[in-house]
Design a protein around this motif. Structure first.
Motif, PDB file in Angstrom:
ATOM      1  N   LEU A  50       1.001  -1.266   0.055  1.00 33.83           N
ATOM      2  CA  LEU A  50       0.017  -0.020   0.048  1.00 33.83           C
ATOM      3  C   LEU A  50       0.857   1.156  -0.139  1.00 33.83           C
ATOM      4  O   LEU A  50       2.064   1.179   0.466  1.00 33.83           O
ATOM      5  N   SER A  51       0.428   2.412  -0.609  1.00 36.53           N
ATOM      6  CA  SER A  51       1.356   3.230  -0.464  1.00 36.53           C
ATOM      7  C   SER A  51       0.205   4.768  -0.813  1.00 36.53           C
ATOM      8  O   SER A  51      -0.769   4.553  -1.596  1.00 36.53           O
ATOM      9  N   VAL A  52       0.775   5.972  -0.448  1.00 37.07           N
ATOM     10  CA  VAL A  52       0.626   7.164  -1.193  1.00 37.07           C
ATOM     11  C   VAL A  52       1.193   7.268  -2.326  1.00 37.07           C
ATOM     12  O   VAL A  52       2.432   6.903  -2.414  1.00 37.07           O
ATOM     13  N   ILE A  53       0.355   7.666  -3.553  1.00 35.33           N
ATOM     14  CA  ILE A  53       1.061   7.621  -5.003  1.00 35.33           C
ATOM     15  C   ILE A  53       0.310   8.928  -5.703  1.00 35.33           C
ATOM     16  O   ILE A  53      -0.652   9.439  -5.281  1.00 35.33           O
ATOM     17  N   SER A  54       1.110   9.005  -6.766  1.00 38.61           N
ATOM     18  CA  SER A  54       0.620  10.450  -7.303  1.00 38.61           C
ATOM     19  C   SER A  54      -0.801   9.840  -8.191  1.00 38.61           C
ATOM     20  O   SER A  54      -0.998   8.795  -8.400  1.00 38.61           O
ATOM     21  N   ASP A  70     -10.908   8.388   1.591  1.00 41.19           N
ATOM     22  CA  ASP A  70     -10.972   9.538   2.852  1.00 41.19           C
ATOM     23  C   ASP A  70      -9.408  10.061   3.121  1.00 41.19           C
ATOM     24  O   ASP A  70      -9.201  10.382   4.125  1.00 41.19           O
ATOM     25  N   LEU A  71      -8.679   9.507   2.011  1.00 41.00           N
ATOM     26  CA  LEU A  71      -7.196   9.844   2.162  1.00 41.00           C
ATOM     27  C   LEU A  71      -6.599  10.463   1.150  1.00 41.00           C
ATOM     28  O   LEU A  71      -6.872   9.677  -0.100  1.00 41.00           O
ATOM     29  N   ALA A  72      -6.099  11.449   1.170  1.00 38.42           N
ATOM     30  CA  ALA A  72      -5.457  12.194  -0.006  1.00 38.42           C
ATOM     31  C   ALA A  72      -4.629  13.380   0.265  1.00 38.42           C
ATOM     32  O   ALA A  72      -4.712  13.767   1.586  1.00 38.42           O
ATOM     33  N   ILE A  73      -3.713  13.824  -0.572  1.00 38.93           N
ATOM     34  CA  ILE A  73      -3.096  15.020  -0.378  1.00 38.93           C
ATOM     35  C   ILE A  73      -3.504  15.918  -1.539  1.00 38.93           C
ATOM     36  O   ILE A  73      -3.148  15.708  -2.832  1.00 38.93           O
ATOM     37  N   GLY A  74      -4.197  16.932  -0.916  1.00 37.65           N
ATOM     38  CA  GLY A  74      -4.501  17.904  -1.891  1.00 37.65           C
ATOM     39  C   GLY A  74      -4.475  19.447  -1.644  1.00 37.65           C
ATOM     40  O   GLY A  74      -4.008  19.629  -0.450  1.00 37.65           O
ATOM     41  N   SER A  75      -5.085  20.370  -2.354  1.00 37.04           N
ATOM     42  CA  SER A  75      -5.401  21.544  -2.004  1.00 37.04           C
ATOM     43  C   SER A  75      -6.413  22.437  -2.413  1.00 37.04           C
ATOM     44  O   SER A  75      -7.060  21.869  -3.652  1.00 37.04           O
ATOM     45  N   VAL A 179      -3.182   9.992  -4.020  1.00 42.14           N
ATOM     46  CA  VAL A 179      -4.020   9.228  -3.177  1.00 42.14           C
ATOM     47  C   VAL A 179      -3.506   8.145  -2.339  1.00 42.14           C
ATOM     48  O   VAL A 179      -2.341   7.947  -2.738  1.00 42.14           O
ATOM     49  N   TRP A 180      -4.021   7.370  -1.713  1.00 41.47           N
ATOM     50  CA  TRP A 180      -3.541   6.215  -0.975  1.00 41.47           C
ATOM     51  C   TRP A 180      -4.212   5.076  -1.722  1.00 41.47           C
ATOM     52  O   TRP A 180      -5.354   4.843  -1.967  1.00 41.47           O
ATOM     53  N   ALA A 181      -3.416   4.291  -2.294  1.00 42.57           N
ATOM     54  CA  ALA A 181      -3.908   2.866  -2.820  1.00 42.57           C
ATOM     55  C   ALA A 181      -3.184   1.589  -2.511  1.00 42.57           C
ATOM     56  O   ALA A 181      -2.037   1.713  -1.830  1.00 42.57           O
ATOM     57  N   VAL A 182      -3.717   0.585  -2.784  1.00 45.07           N
ATOM     58  CA  VAL A 182      -3.290  -0.673  -2.523  1.00 45.07           C
ATOM     59  C   VAL A 182      -3.222  -1.371  -3.860  1.00 45.07           C
ATOM     60  O   VAL A 182      -4.258  -1.267  -4.691  1.00 45.07           O
ATOM     61  N   ARG A 183      -2.311  -2.400  -4.048  1.00 46.26           N
ATOM     62  CA  ARG A 183      -2.248  -3.216  -5.139  1.00 46.26           C
ATOM     63  C   ARG A 183      -3.568  -4.140  -5.096  1.00 46.26           C
ATOM     64  O   ARG A 183      -3.858  -4.716  -4.221  1.00 46.26           O
ATOM     65  N   ARG A 184      -4.335  -4.416  -6.379  1.00 49.11           N
ATOM     66  CA  ARG A 184      -5.362  -5.319  -6.306  1.00 49.11           C
ATOM     67  C   ARG A 184      -4.971  -6.704  -5.909  1.00 49.11           C
ATOM     68  O   ARG A 184      -5.846  -7.335  -5.201  1.00 49.11           O
ATOM     69  N   LEU A 250     -10.644  15.576  -9.195  1.00 52.24           N
ATOM     70  CA  LEU A 250      -9.670  14.459  -9.739  1.00 52.24           C
ATOM     71  C   LEU A 250     -10.166  13.828 -11.089  1.00 52.24           C
ATOM     72  O   LEU A 250      -9.587  13.839 -12.096  1.00 52.24           O
ATOM     73  N   ARG A 251     -11.592  13.790 -11.066  1.00 55.39           N
ATOM     74  CA  ARG A 251     -12.130  13.178 -12.365  1.00 55.39           C
ATOM     75  C   ARG A 251     -11.867  14.367 -13.776  1.00 55.39           C
ATOM     76  O   ARG A 251     -11.644  14.041 -14.935  1.00 55.39           O
ATOM     77  N   LEU A 252     -11.959  15.701 -13.192  1.00 55.81           N
ATOM     78  CA  LEU A 252     -12.020  16.848 -14.174  1.00 55.81           C
ATOM     79  C   LEU A 252     -10.271  16.772 -14.586  1.00 55.81           C
ATOM     80  O   LEU A 252     -10.176  16.913 -16.036  1.00 55.81           O
ATOM     81  N   PHE A 253      -9.565  16.597 -13.823  1.00 57.24           N
ATOM     82  CA  PHE A 253      -8.331  16.699 -14.235  1.00 57.24           C
ATOM     83  C   PHE A 253      -8.013  15.454 -15.288  1.00 57.24           C
ATOM     84  O   PHE A 253      -7.214  15.774 -16.424  1.00 57.24           O
TER      85      PHE A 253
END
Length: 275
Positions: A50-54, A70-75, A179-184, A250-253
């Motif tokens: 698991l990790s925070v990833i771009s 419910d986890l992200a790094i944003g502004s 975002v934080w993600a886990v490998r499937r 995020l979707r718009l990006f």
């Protein structure tokens, strides 16, 4: 073996990991630090579970990952740590040389998008280099900087474009850098373990956000910033939530990148199961 959890080696991750690293929040994991780009590669290669990833790492390889809610790094406005610094105004950068960052994938895509959409310019983007602003050659008009070095670099060139603020002005929405993600495959085999670690991260976030003054005191010398600057950054600039507005941004990006030909398609945002 304990699952390997990636952590960005900048202070922007302290408000999520501090509680775990202080031992206040139990978490069965091994924390591995790296730059955003390094963590992207390690999760993709199976060196992390698991990790925070771009955000862009997720977009490019969404078939490999699931997002932790419910986890992200944003502004939601200025980010202060994702900056395009330049010798000329952003609107005058068309055809000029701009040095990219080797540490962040999302910021590279974002700066290209913003310069095209908000300023109508397309610079000549150069691969990331190891030079500092002081050693930047005179024929390079601008440089993308992220993380703790960006916090220290403000004012070293005549013009600074805060990418978080530029995105907010363009779209009216927050920007999600990571975002934080886990490998499937890990989630398939370790579902309960993943949910326990997700709960620990959420608990650590609540614990840490309630102790930001304590965190600032602990990290300000490490990053060579005064305590007030750290406090403003962590308390007022960054967002660690993944609300419906963040997801809309995020979707718009992703949609804008697809329209620019930078993404093959806009990926679905897929999450681990609710429990």
């Amino acid at each position: 073996m304990k699952p390997a959890l990636g952590k960005v080696a900048y202070i922007n991750c302290e408000p999520v990991y501090y509680g775990i690293e202080q031992g206040a929040i139990p978490a069965e994991c091994r924390i591995v630090e790296g730059t955003p780009a390094e963590l992207n590669c390690m999760l993709r290669a199976g060196e992390l579970d698991l990790s925070v990833i771009s955000a862009i790492e997720y977009a490019c390889h969404s078939d490999r990952y699931l997002i932790l809610p419910d986890l992200a790094i944003g502004s939601d406005g200025p980010a202060e740590s994702v900056l395009l610094m330049s010798r000329v105004k952003p609107c005058d950068l068309d055809g000029e040389s701009v040095r990219l960052s080797r540490d962040s994938l999302t910021s590279v895509f974002l700066v290209k998008l913003l310069l095209a959409k908000a300023f109508g310019v397309r610079p000549r983007f150069l691969p990331a280099g190891a030079e500092t602003i002081d050693s930047l050659s005179e024929d390079v008009a601008g440089v993308l900087m992220i993380g703790d070095p960006a916090l220290r670099a403000r004012g070293q060139l005549p013009f600074t474009l805060d990418l978080g603020q530029a995105w907010k002005e363009l779209t009216g929405l927050p920007f999600v850098f990571a975002v934080w993600a886990v490998r499937r495959d890990f989630y398939r085999d370790h579902r309960e373990e993943t949910h326990r670690l997700h709960r620990a991260l959420l608990c650590s976030k609540r614990y840490s956000l309630a102790r930001l003054d304590e965190i600032c005191e602990a990290v300000c010398q490490r990053v060579r910033l005064d305590r007030d600057a750290c406090a403003t950054y962590l308390k007022e600039r960054l967002s660690f939530d993944l609300t419906p507005r963040h997801l809309e941004g995020l979707r718009l990006f992703f949609t804008l990148l697809e329209a620019e030909g930078e993404l093959k398609s806009t990926p679905p945002l897929e999450f681990i199961d609710a429990v």
